[in-house]
Motif scaffolding. Structure first.
Motif, PDB file in Angstrom:
ATOM      1  N   VAL A  18       8.031  -2.467   7.775  1.00 43.43           N
ATOM      2  CA  VAL A  18       8.741  -3.308   8.297  1.00 43.43           C
ATOM      3  C   VAL A  18      10.213  -2.882   7.588  1.00 43.43           C
ATOM      4  O   VAL A  18      10.310  -3.271   6.323  1.00 43.43           O
ATOM      5  N   VAL A  19      11.408  -2.904   8.406  1.00 40.24           N
ATOM      6  CA  VAL A  19      12.521  -2.376   7.953  1.00 40.24           C
ATOM      7  C   VAL A  19      13.412  -3.382   8.264  1.00 40.24           C
ATOM      8  O   VAL A  19      13.911  -3.721   9.491  1.00 40.24           O
ATOM      9  N   ASP A  20      14.463  -4.237   7.221  1.00 40.78           N
ATOM     10  CA  ASP A  20      15.482  -4.995   7.642  1.00 40.78           C
ATOM     11  C   ASP A  20      16.098  -5.377   6.315  1.00 40.78           C
ATOM     12  O   ASP A  20      15.626  -5.728   5.333  1.00 40.78           O
ATOM     13  N   ASP A  21      17.547  -5.263   6.637  1.00 41.49           N
ATOM     14  CA  ASP A  21      18.208  -5.510   5.146  1.00 41.49           C
ATOM     15  C   ASP A  21      18.574  -7.024   4.885  1.00 41.49           C
ATOM     16  O   ASP A  21      18.809  -7.368   3.666  1.00 41.49           O
ATOM     17  N   GLN A  22      17.929  -8.005   5.690  1.00 37.19           N
ATOM     18  CA  GLN A  22      17.936  -9.507   5.445  1.00 37.19           C
ATOM     19  C   GLN A  22      16.699  -9.751   4.637  1.00 37.19           C
ATOM     20  O   GLN A  22      15.519  -9.704   5.701  1.00 37.19           O
ATOM     21  N   LEU A  24      14.963 -12.741   4.215  1.00 30.92           N
ATOM     22  CA  LEU A  24      14.292 -13.565   4.840  1.00 30.92           C
ATOM     23  C   LEU A  24      13.744 -12.991   6.271  1.00 30.92           C
ATOM     24  O   LEU A  24      12.528 -13.619   6.639  1.00 30.92           O
ATOM     25  N   VAL A  25      14.334 -12.483   6.809  1.00 38.42           N
ATOM     26  CA  VAL A  25      14.025 -11.982   8.048  1.00 38.42           C
ATOM     27  C   VAL A  25      12.753 -10.940   7.847  1.00 38.42           C
ATOM     28  O   VAL A  25      11.677 -11.146   8.451  1.00 38.42           O
ATOM     29  N   ARG A  26      12.976  -9.994   6.926  1.00 39.58           N
ATOM     30  CA  ARG A  26      12.150  -8.965   6.510  1.00 39.58           C
ATOM     31  C   ARG A  26      10.511  -9.640   6.042  1.00 39.58           C
ATOM     32  O   ARG A  26       9.563  -9.252   6.717  1.00 39.58           O
ATOM     33  N   SER A  27      10.643 -10.476   5.253  1.00 40.87           N
ATOM     34  CA  SER A  27       9.546 -11.226   4.780  1.00 40.87           C
ATOM     35  C   SER A  27       8.808 -11.939   5.619  1.00 40.87           C
ATOM     36  O   SER A  27       7.642 -12.093   5.699  1.00 40.87           O
ATOM     37  N   ALA A  31       5.200 -11.460   6.651  1.00 41.86           N
ATOM     38  CA  ALA A  31       3.932 -12.500   6.696  1.00 41.86           C
ATOM     39  C   ALA A  31       3.465 -12.658   8.141  1.00 41.86           C
ATOM     40  O   ALA A  31       2.161 -13.022   8.343  1.00 41.86           O
ATOM     41  N   LEU A  32       4.277 -12.631   9.333  1.00 41.75           N
ATOM     42  CA  LEU A  32       3.897 -13.156  10.404  1.00 41.75           C
ATOM     43  C   LEU A  32       2.610 -11.984  10.774  1.00 41.75           C
ATOM     44  O   LEU A  32       1.427 -11.983  11.274  1.00 41.75           O
ATOM     45  N   LEU A  33       2.909 -10.582  10.503  1.00 37.82           N
ATOM     46  CA  LEU A  33       2.271  -9.580  10.828  1.00 37.82           C
ATOM     47  C   LEU A  33       0.769  -9.200  10.105  1.00 37.82           C
ATOM     48  O   LEU A  33      -0.267  -9.014  10.256  1.00 37.82           O
ATOM     49  N   ARG A  34       1.261  -9.775   8.469  1.00 40.98           N
ATOM     50  CA  ARG A  34      -0.087  -9.818   7.966  1.00 40.98           C
ATOM     51  C   ARG A  34      -1.132 -10.905   8.227  1.00 40.98           C
ATOM     52  O   ARG A  34      -2.409 -10.563   8.048  1.00 40.98           O
ATOM     53  N   ALA A  35      -0.605 -11.944   8.908  1.00 46.26           N
ATOM     54  CA  ALA A  35      -1.650 -12.920   9.351  1.00 46.26           C
ATOM     55  C   ALA A  35      -2.291 -12.721  10.560  1.00 46.26           C
ATOM     56  O   ALA A  35      -3.216 -13.065  11.042  1.00 46.26           O
ATOM     57  N   ALA A  36      -1.747 -11.573  11.195  1.00 50.82           N
ATOM     58  CA  ALA A  36      -2.444 -11.143  12.492  1.00 50.82           C
ATOM     59  C   ALA A  36      -3.575 -10.190  12.522  1.00 50.82           C
ATOM     60  O   ALA A  36      -3.502  -9.287  11.602  1.00 50.82           O
ATOM     61  N   PRO A  37      -4.426 -10.280  13.104  1.00 49.18           N
ATOM     62  CA  PRO A  37      -5.928  -9.685  13.020  1.00 49.18           C
ATOM     63  C   PRO A  37      -5.462  -8.187  13.581  1.00 49.18           C
ATOM     64  O   PRO A  37      -4.731  -7.910  14.634  1.00 49.18           O
ATOM     65  N   GLY A  38      -6.065  -7.142  12.891  1.00 47.85           N
ATOM     66  CA  GLY A  38      -5.927  -5.786  13.388  1.00 47.85           C
ATOM     67  C   GLY A  38      -4.540  -5.298  12.953  1.00 47.85           C
ATOM     68  O   GLY A  38      -4.168  -3.953  13.447  1.00 47.85           O
ATOM     69  N   MET A  39      -3.889  -5.852  11.900  1.00 49.50           N
ATOM     70  CA  MET A  39      -2.616  -5.379  11.668  1.00 49.50           C
ATOM     71  C   MET A  39      -2.495  -5.180   9.904  1.00 49.50           C
ATOM     72  O   MET A  39      -3.023  -6.277   9.389  1.00 49.50           O
ATOM     73  N   GLU A  40      -1.860  -4.303   9.522  1.00 53.42           N
ATOM     74  CA  GLU A  40      -1.653  -4.161   7.986  1.00 53.42           C
ATOM     75  C   GLU A  40      -0.215  -3.938   7.669  1.00 53.42           C
ATOM     76  O   GLU A  40       0.007  -2.597   8.217  1.00 53.42           O
ATOM     77  N   VAL A  41       0.332  -4.486   6.942  1.00 52.69           N
ATOM     78  CA  VAL A  41       1.579  -3.977   6.321  1.00 52.69           C
ATOM     79  C   VAL A  41       1.476  -3.453   5.322  1.00 52.69           C
ATOM     80  O   VAL A  41       1.351  -3.895   4.078  1.00 52.69           O
ATOM     81  N   VAL A  42       1.854  -2.088   5.426  1.00 52.78           N
ATOM     82  CA  VAL A  42       1.608  -1.131   4.315  1.00 52.78           C
ATOM     83  C   VAL A  42       3.060  -0.937   3.454  1.00 52.78           C
ATOM     84  O   VAL A  42       3.241  -0.336   2.504  1.00 52.78           O
ATOM     85  N   GLY A  43       4.261  -1.401   3.975  1.00 47.56           N
ATOM     86  CA  GLY A  43       5.668  -1.427   3.087  1.00 47.56           C
ATOM     87  C   GLY A  43       6.577  -2.045   3.795  1.00 47.56           C
ATOM     88  O   GLY A  43       6.438  -2.435   4.873  1.00 47.56           O
ATOM     89  N   GLU A  44       7.483  -2.324   3.098  1.00 53.10           N
ATOM     90  CA  GLU A  44       8.911  -3.160   3.488  1.00 53.10           C
ATOM     91  C   GLU A  44      10.093  -2.309   2.713  1.00 53.10           C
ATOM     92  O   GLU A  44       9.936  -1.827   1.694  1.00 53.10           O
ATOM     93  N   ALA A  45      11.335  -2.331   3.559  1.00 46.07           N
ATOM     94  CA  ALA A  45      12.402  -1.517   3.214  1.00 46.07           C
ATOM     95  C   ALA A  45      13.510  -2.324   3.616  1.00 46.07           C
ATOM     96  O   ALA A  45      13.815  -2.975   4.654  1.00 46.07           O
ATOM     97  N   ALA A  46      14.458  -2.253   2.545  1.00 44.99           N
ATOM     98  CA  ALA A  46      15.754  -3.138   2.781  1.00 44.99           C
ATOM     99  C   ALA A  46      16.903  -2.344   3.357  1.00 44.99           C
ATOM    100  O   ALA A  46      17.958  -2.840   3.736  1.00 44.99           O
ATOM    101  N   ASP A  47      16.680  -1.023   3.576  1.00 42.01           N
ATOM    102  CA  ASP A  47      17.722  -0.411   4.127  1.00 42.01           C
ATOM    103  C   ASP A  47      17.190   1.171   4.831  1.00 42.01           C
ATOM    104  O   ASP A  47      16.000   1.249   4.645  1.00 42.01           O
ATOM    105  N   GLY A  48      18.189   1.692   5.514  1.00 42.91           N
ATOM    106  CA  GLY A  48      17.465   2.840   6.225  1.00 42.91           C
ATOM    107  C   GLY A  48      17.112   3.972   5.417  1.00 42.91           C
ATOM    108  O   GLY A  48      16.087   4.680   5.523  1.00 42.91           O
TER     109      GLY A  48
END
Length: 242
Positions: A18-22, A24-27, A31-48
């Motif tokens: 998940v990539v977003d410089d904001q 609150l948007v990124r988190s 959080a939404l994706l982590r709660a979804a079955p069949g999905m795993e958030v393996v990283g977050e990035a704050a910029d390109g």
């Protein structure tokens, strides 16, 4: 299905970056994706730049990419991630605040699989992630066509230009049937509609389209539509029914 698609794991969760410089948007997205079955958030990035580094290191299946970021933009990050990727390359789903956005056009041109409005609901987000991971068209084809037409017709010299993306080889590399399939897809026809028009099976349409993308070094259906317009194979205003 391309060779890269065949190598893409189909069992286990969809691995997401998940990539977003904001924050609150990124988190919130994570959080939404982590709660979804069949999905795993393996990283977050704050910029390109961080997105490029993480994508190379953790090799996610799908990248949710904010398009407008300071420094390295989502377009530039998309281009670098796909250029450096080991097969199978990640699918990149661009997040934007409005659909007729020159930055979105630039990202599709660079190889993003599609775009999603940031105000889309949770169900739409999860469906979009699942669709691009499976290699399916994210929208009705006419949506991508409308975006591409809008920006291939723009002549305002003051508008923001996407970073340079190398031009594909001449379309002479395509067979007559491959060019015809690309033309119909770029005009907004679905695979099934193109199959009906050409009196061939839908599977044959997919085969021709995959071969076309391989010959032209393209990574997504949306990018193929962009190429069809930019090379003049299809002109703005061409109708699917024409």
């Amino acid at each position: 299905m391309t060779d890269a698609d065949r190598d893409r794991p189909t069992d286990g969760p969809i691995r997401l970056l998940v990539v977003d410089d904001q924050y609150l948007v990124r988190s919130g997205l994570a959080a939404l994706l982590r709660a979804a079955p069949g999905m795993e958030v393996v990283g977050e990035a704050a910029d390109g730049a961080e997105a490029v580094e993480l994508a190379a290191r953790i090799r996610p299946d799908v990248v949710l990419m904010d398009i407008r970021m300071p420094g390295l933009t989502g377009i530039q990050a998309t281009e670098r991630i796909l250029a450096q990727a080991v097969d199978p390359a990640p699918r990149i789903l661009v997040l934007t605040t409005f659909d007729l956005d020159e930055y979105v056009y630039g990202a599709l041109r660079a190889g993003a699989s599609g775009f999603l409005l940031k105000d889309a609901g949770p169900e739409r987000l999860l469906a979009a992630v699942t669709a691009v991971h499976g290699g399916d068209a994210l929208f009705a084809p006419a949506v991508t066509r409308r975006l591409v037409e809008a920006f291939t017709q723009l002549t305002d010299p003051g508008r923001a230009e996407p970073p340079h993306v190398p031009a594909p080889p001449a379309l002479t590399a395509l067979t007559g049937r491959e060019a015809e399939v690309l033309r119909l897809v770029a005009r907004g026809l679905s695979n099934a509609e193109a199959a009906d028009r050409l009196f061939i099976s839908e599977a044959t349409v997919k085969t021709h389209l995959n071969r076309t993308m391989a010959k032209l070094g393209l990574t997504s259906r949306a990018q193929a539509v962009v190429v069809a317009y930019e090379t003049g194979l299809v002109t703005p205003g061409s109708a699917g029914g024409g």
